[in-house]
Write a protein that holds these residues in place. Structure first.
Motif: not given
Length: 279
Positions: A88-91, A96-102, A175-182
Motif C-alpha cells: 500500500q501507499s499511505r502518502k 511518485f516518490s517511489a517511482a523517482i527513487w526506484t 493483517q500484513n499490509e506493507f508500505d511501498i517504501d519498506n
C-alpha cells in the motif's frame, strides 16, 4: 584559447587531484541520472520487475522450496500457493516518490560498469604500466561479479525474505499490509548488498596488491571468515538454517576464490621482481 594540457599524476597537487575526482564524480552522476530518467519513462516495466518476488508464481519459489525440502525444512515453500499480504501507499506523493527513487536505484545498478570506469580512470594514472596491463579486465570482471551478486540478491535473498516476512504473524487479528517504501527498501538492500558482497575477489585482489592481505593470512583466518559469513547470512536472511546455508555457500566460495586470486597476484609479483633482478 590555449588548450589545457593534462598534468602527469606526479605533477598534480592535492587540489588538482580533488578537481579531477570531482569531474569523475560529476560524469558518473550524469550517467546515473540519465539511466534513471530512462527507467522512469519505462516505470511500468521497472516496477513489474520490482514487484516480481511478491507473486507466488515467481520463478524462484519452486526452486527454493525444493532446496528447503532437501535440507529437511519447508519454510522456503508457500503454504497456500499465494502471498498473504498487500502493498500500500499511505502518502499523497508516495507512489511518485517511489517511482523517482526506484528509478535512481535502477540508474546506480545498471550504470555500475560506467561508475567503475570513472573510478578506474581516476586511479589508473597512479599505477605502474605493468599494473595497468594486469588489471586491464578490472571493469569487466567487477561488473560481472556485481551483476551476479545483484541477481543473487533479487532471485534468492529477496524471495526468501519476502516469503518469511509475509507468512510471519504474531496474531491472526493483524493483517500484513506493507508500505511501498519498506518493500522497495527490502529489494534495494538485498540487491545492492549482494552485489557489493560479490565484489569480494576484486577487493582481495587490490588488498593483496598493496600488501595488506596474503594467501597465508586468508587461509589462517578461514575459520573466522566462516563465522562472519554465517553471521552475515543470519542478518540478511530469515532465521532458519536452510535459507542461511543457501546464502552462505556462495559467499564461502567467493572467499576461497579470493585466496586463489591472492596467491596468483603474489606469484606474478615474484616473477616481475625476479625479471628485474630484485628477488
Amino acid at each position: 584559447m590555449a588548450k589545457k594540457v593534462k598534468k602527469h599524476p606526479d605533477e598534480m597537487s592535492f587540489l588538482d587531484h580533488l578537481e579531477e575526482l570531482r569531474w569523475h564524480l560529476i560524469r558518473a552522476t550524469i550517467a546515473v541520472v540519465a539511466i534513471g530518467i530512462i527507467a522512469f519513462i519505462f516505470k511500468e516495466t521497472l516496477f513489474a520487475v520490482i514487484f516480481g518476488p511478491k507473486d507466488a508464481d515467481f520463478i524462484s519459489y519452486e526452486i527454493l522450496c525444493e532446496i528447503s525440502k532437501f535440507f529437511g525444512a519447508e519454510k522456503g515453500c508457500i503454504a497456500d500457493g499465494e502471498m498473504d499480504f498487500v502493498i500500500q501507499s499511505r502518502k499523497v506523493a508516495g507512489q511518485f516518490s517511489a517511482a523517482i527513487w526506484t528509478s535512481i536505484m535502477a540508474g546506480v545498478v545498471l550504470g555500475f560498469p560506467y561508475i567503475l570506469y570513472e573510478f578506474w580512470k581516476f586511479i589508473s594514472p597512479g599505477l605502474y604500466e605493468n599494473e595497468r596491463k594486469t588489471s586491464r579486465g578490472f571493469i569487466v570482471i567487477a561488473s560481472i561479479l556485481f551483476f551476479l551478486g545483484a541477481g543473487f540478491g533479487y532471485f534468492v535473498v529477496t524471495p526468501l525474505s519476502i516469503n518469511f516476512l509475509a507468512t510471519f504473524k504474531i496474531s491472526d487479528a493483524i493483517q500484513n499490509e506493507f508500505d511501498i517504501d519498506n518493500y522497495i527498501a527490502l529489494v534495494r538492500a538485498s540487491v545492492l548488498a549482494s552485489g557489493l558482497i560479490f565484489e569480494l575477489p576484486i577487493i582481495m585482489y587490490f588488498l593483496t596488491k598493496i600488501g595488506l592481505v596474503t594467501p597465508e593470512f586468508l587461509r589462517r583466518n578461514r575459520k573466522y571468515a566462516l563465522v562472519i559469513v554465517l553471521i552475515l547470512a543470519a542478518i540478511i536472511t530469515p532465521p532458519d538454517i536452510s535459507t542461511q546455508v543457501i546464502v552462505a555457500v556462495p559467499i564461502i566460495l567467493l572467499y576461497e576464490v579470493s585466496i586463489f586470486i591472492s596467491r596468483g597476484v603474489l606469484r606474478r609479483e615474484k616473477r616481475r621482481l625476479k625479471k628485474q633482478g630484485l628477488a
